[in-house]
Scaffold this active site. Structure first.
Site, PDB file in Angstrom:
ATOM      1  N   LYS A 150       0.849  -1.188   0.000  1.00 34.37           N
ATOM      2  CA  LYS A 150       0.000   0.000   0.000  1.00 34.37           C
ATOM      3  C   LYS A 150       0.887   1.241   0.000  1.00 34.37           C
ATOM      4  O   LYS A 150       1.887   1.292   0.734  1.00 34.37           O
ATOM      5  CB  LYS A 150      -0.899  -0.028   1.238  1.00 34.37           C
ATOM      6  CG  LYS A 150      -1.989   1.025   1.303  1.00 34.37           C
ATOM      7  CD  LYS A 150      -2.869   0.766   2.517  1.00 34.37           C
ATOM      8  CE  LYS A 150      -3.971   1.787   2.690  1.00 34.37           C
ATOM      9  NZ  LYS A 150      -4.818   1.498   3.879  1.00 34.37           N
TER      10      LYS A 150
ATOM     11  N   SER B 267      -9.833  -1.334   7.302  1.00 33.32           N
ATOM     12  CA  SER B 267      -9.408  -1.083   5.936  1.00 33.32           C
ATOM     13  C   SER B 267      -8.709  -2.227   5.221  1.00 33.32           C
ATOM     14  O   SER B 267      -8.442  -2.135   4.022  1.00 33.32           O
ATOM     15  CB  SER B 267      -8.497   0.159   5.884  1.00 33.32           C
ATOM     16  OG  SER B 267      -9.246   1.308   6.174  1.00 33.32           O
TER      17      SER B 267
ATOM     18  N   SER C  81      -9.644   1.539   3.316  1.00 32.24           N
ATOM     19  CA  SER C  81      -8.860   2.344   2.391  1.00 32.24           C
ATOM     20  C   SER C  81      -7.810   1.550   1.613  1.00 32.24           C
ATOM     21  O   SER C  81      -7.186   2.076   0.699  1.00 32.24           O
ATOM     22  CB  SER C  81      -8.150   3.455   3.165  1.00 32.24           C
ATOM     23  OG  SER C  81      -7.225   2.894   4.105  1.00 32.24           O
TER      24      SER C  81
END
Length: 440
Positions: free
Chosen positions: A46, A144, A121
């Site tokens: 990420k 997330s 996210s």
């Protein structure tokens, strides 16, 4: 234990370069030849972790040229153990958002069906997590990793707070931010945990959590949330079938009647605390020390112009509210009161974890939400954000595929007391065998 689903480097590169889902930040073509327990295992990261080789922008315009001069602790550990980074993935800006719609690179849809959201996210990590990727590193401040894991039917694991160093992870809400990841199996999840767990001198919240010698363990007592009235029927049918299956295995299954008044406060408590912490953690994004700068007559103009132009609407909204909650006259009314309720929520869950081997409940009351929200049939109340409770409490949480509805998957969540990660993963191996490869 050997890693089972290593992925394929060449096929992953080809696949990622063809991405049309706004999920990929950068693709890498350098293979890691370091020997170790993760040799030949392919992973994505990420793009809110510091790394020296490329831009880490957190999917925000304000950091569109930011390259760190160090690697996050977890990245160094993965490299040292032979893992190969194939790509960085986009996210809701700085992790502030839960749908995959707030990246500065565009909306990220569910890879299984573009009519659905993938969730966030860690949306880019979930959207690119194919069989060619061995694991995907995300971050989990609210849900997330575990919610998008449910939306794609993969293993999603959030360790105990402090079990894994957060050094190099861009801060959102420091008391809840957790390094977390996606896997294809519990076995592989355990190996990543054994690689990443441990004290780090650069993260004073890190601590020793036993993660060694994990073996499949059959539970004696399993607690479950009595939440059928807040679930879609197709979720509840699978949930009840699982509970029956556990009973048939001579496991004592205990119903937990939720304190709905308390659990319905999870969302607002999370928002007050996380927005407040975000307003503090992101206060250095002014265009003066670093980041994209918009000029002005003085430092106040520079700050105002830089933030106005380069921060997204979701981030602005959360930072404004966070600053409001932290104003002197509001701290007792909002922030301190939220912390007190957080303690009540923590106590409620810990009483359950103290009595039973683990707690289970559906990761979501429905499959991934449709873009037009047409598959929402009721008010799901606390079940819409039940996963966030483990961020408030700090305990470990893992999601496993429970079933499918109209070709869209959904997970079951298992949770234990904080620092009981070893037991949770031992029980998860057993639950994975009970659920079966096809979750029938």
């Amino acid at each position: 234990m050997k890693y089972q689903h290593k992925g394929n480097f060449e096929k992953a590169i080809e696949e990622l370069k063809k991405d049309c889902n706004n999920a990929v930040a950068q693709v890498y073509d350098s293979f890691n030849n370091q020997e170790g327990k993760l040799s030949q295992v392919i992973f994505t990261l990420k793009n809110n972790y510091a790394k020296k080789e490329s831009i880490s922008d957190g999917s925000s315009n304000i950091l569109n040229n930011f390259v760190a001069n160090y690697n996050a602790t977890i990245l160094n550990k993965l490299y040292e153990n032979g893992a190969t980074l194939v790509a960085t993935t986009n996210l809701d800006e700085f992790g502030l958002g839960g749908t995959g719609t707030f990246s500065n690179h565009g909306i990220i849809y569910n890879p299984l069906n573009k009519d659905y959201y993938v969730g966030g996210s860690s949306s880019g990590a979930a959207a690119t997590f194919s069989s060619n990727i061995g694991f995907a590193i995300g971050s989990d401040t609210g849900d997330s990793v575990r919610l998008p894991a449910s939306n794609i039917g993969k293993v999603g694991f959030k360790p105990s707070y402090g079990a894994v160093s957060r050094f190099g992870l861009f801060s959102y809400a420091s008391s809840m931010d957790t390094v977390a990841w996606f896997n294809h199996s519990v076995n592989d999840c355990i190996i990543i945990a054994q690689t990443l767990f441990g004290i780090d001198k650069y993260d004073l919240t890190s601590c020793n959590v036993d993660i060694n010698d994990i073996q499949m363990k059959k539970p004696k007592t399993v607690a479950y949330l009595d939440c059928s009235h807040l679930l879609e029927d197709y979720i509840d049918q699978k949930y009840q079938a699982l509970l029956k299956k556990l009973s048939e295995q001579n496991i004592e299954v205990i119903k937990i009647t939720p304190n709905e008044e308390l659990l319905n406060l999870i969302k607002i408590v999370y928002e007050i605390i996380s927005f407040s912490e975000a307003s503090s953690n992101l206060s250095n994004l002014t265009g003066i020390p670093f980041g994209a700068r918009e000029e002005g007559k003085n430092w106040e103009d520079i700050l105002l112009n830089t933030r106005s132009k380069n921060l997204g609407e979701m981030v602005k909204w959360r930072l404004i509210l966070g600053s409001f909650y932290l104003e002197n006259e509001n701290q007792q009314k909002y922030f301190v009161k939220a912390q007190k309720v957080r303690r009540l929520i923590s106590n409620w869950f810990n009483e359950i974890y103290d009595k039973y081997d683990f707690l289970i409940f559906p990761s979501s009351p429905r499959v991934a939400p449709k873009v037009d929200n047409s598959n929402k049939t009721k008010d799901y109340k606390y079940m819409d954000y039940i996963l966030t409770s483990s961020n408030l409490v700090g305990n470990p949480s893992i999601g496993l595929k429970l079933g499918e509805y109209e070709n869209m998957p959904f997970n079951i969540s298992l949770e234990t007391k904080i620092y009981n990660d070893k037991n949770l993963l031992s029980f998860a191996l057993y639950m994975e065998s009970i659920l079966g490869e096809n979750n029938d």
